[in-house]
Design an enzyme around this catalytic site. Structure first.
Site, mmCIF file in Angstrom:
data_model
loop_
_atom_site.group_PDB
_atom_site.id
_atom_site.type_symbol
_atom_site.label_atom_id
_atom_site.label_comp_id
_atom_site.label_asym_id
_atom_site.label_seq_id
_atom_site.Cartn_x
_atom_site.Cartn_y
_atom_site.Cartn_z
ATOM 1 N N ASP A 106 0.869 -1.176 0.000
ATOM 2 C CA ASP A 106 0.000 0.000 0.000
ATOM 3 C C ASP A 106 0.909 1.231 0.000
ATOM 4 O O ASP A 106 1.550 1.532 1.001
ATOM 5 C CB ASP A 106 -0.885 -0.043 1.244
ATOM 6 C CG ASP A 106 -1.874 1.104 1.326
ATOM 7 O OD1 ASP A 106 -1.661 2.121 0.648
ATOM 8 O OD2 ASP A 106 -2.851 0.980 2.084
ATOM 9 N N LYS A 170 -7.389 3.683 -2.180
ATOM 10 C CA LYS A 170 -7.674 3.890 -0.753
ATOM 11 C C LYS A 170 -7.780 5.383 -0.502
ATOM 12 O O LYS A 170 -6.956 6.168 -0.979
ATOM 13 C CB LYS A 170 -6.560 3.260 0.077
ATOM 14 C CG LYS A 170 -6.699 3.396 1.589
ATOM 15 C CD LYS A 170 -5.582 2.598 2.237
ATOM 16 C CE LYS A 170 -5.383 2.907 3.698
ATOM 17 N NZ LYS A 170 -4.225 2.165 4.245
ATOM 18 N N LYS A 202 -10.825 1.002 -0.896
ATOM 19 C CA LYS A 202 -10.608 0.946 0.550
ATOM 20 C C LYS A 202 -11.064 2.278 1.140
ATOM 21 O O LYS A 202 -10.540 3.334 0.783
ATOM 22 C CB LYS A 202 -9.145 0.683 0.888
ATOM 23 C CG LYS A 202 -8.660 -0.690 0.445
ATOM 24 C CD LYS A 202 -7.271 -0.991 0.996
ATOM 25 C CE LYS A 202 -6.770 -2.353 0.549
ATOM 26 N NZ LYS A 202 -5.460 -2.707 1.152
#
Length: 257
Positions: A106, A170, A202
């Protein structure tokens, strides 16, 4: 505590299986990471993932494996917290995390670089991180959308991430005070819809209760379908949310699991 309706209980269980627990404080300890991994397994099921700093990836994966929780994925948050634009640093962090056993990488989007007008460097950084992941790990790009603010910039960042091969977009790292807004989630989902729903979402940022999560989950299911809203496509980030879900489900009266 009042009994939950069947619909509310199902929603809470779905939110729990989509949950990504976060441990990204500068003062995190080995004990805190191990406790986080223990919390990932609840009496009503396991969460989707734990997200930790690269230095804790090996510990988290080992702790989960010892708990026989191989299904819980370990996410390494790289380029955190400063969202730098050093390609070499991001590649080193990513490589180290993968060697340590990360299931997912990430990377924090270098939003300041985009704001400064250097889009090519953003593209280079994301491409380099994706190349390191290859087929070994899924790839999330954390947009820090609250920092970008302008809807067109957020949309541009979404498209950059998707073009780089992101498996998930995200919203933010949850280090900001402001909660994620429905507008940000809509922009992310609209960008994902351009891919035919092949990229996941996300949702992170101030999601602390089931009531916080409910409208955001509804946005995702309305844009796509209830079936699309699975841990493979939707995650909800935030460790505080776990307590509220467990209280809602009758596992806790109060406090932490």
């Amino acid at each position: 505590m009042h009994a939950m309706s069947d619909d509310a209980e199902q929603l809470a269980l779905r939110a729990l299986e989509m949950l990504e627990l976060l441990a990204l404080n500068h003062d995190d300890s080995e004990e805190r990471i191990i406790n986080l991994c223990k919390r990932a397994l609840t009496p009503v099921g396991a969460v989707a993932a734990v997200c930790v700093a690269p230095r804790f990836v090996c510990l988290a994966r080992t702790a989960l494996d010892r708990l026989r929780a191989r299904q819980v994925r370990v996410v390494a948050q790289v380029n955190f917290p400063w969202a730098n634009d050093s390609v070499d640093m991001v590649v080193r962090e990513t490589r180290a995390a993968l060697v340590s056993g990360a299931d997912e990488i990430d990377v924090v989007y270098p939003f300041r670089t985009l704001l400064a007008g250097n889009a090519p460097l953003v593209t280079e950084l994301l491409a380099a991180c994706k190349a390191e992941c290859g087929s070994r790990a899924s790839f999330t790009v954390t947009l820090e959308a609250g920092e970008l603010r302008d809807p067109q910039l957020i949309r541009s960042a979404c498209r950059d991430a998707i073009a780089a091969g992101a498996d998930f977009l995200k919203s933010c790292t949850d280090r900001l005070v402001a909660p994620v807004s429905p507008q940000i989630v809509r922009i992310m989902l609209e960008s994902i819809a351009e891919t035919g729903g092949l990229v996941g979402c996300k949702i992170v940022g101030g999601v602390r209760t089931l009531n916080d999560a409910r409208p955001l989950m509804s946005l995702a299911s309305s844009r796509f379908s209830s079936a699309w809203c699975s841990p493979q496509r939707v995650r909800i980030g935030g460790s505080v949310l776990l307590d509220d879900l467990l209280v809602s489900l009758g596992v806790l009266e109060a406090g932490r699991y």
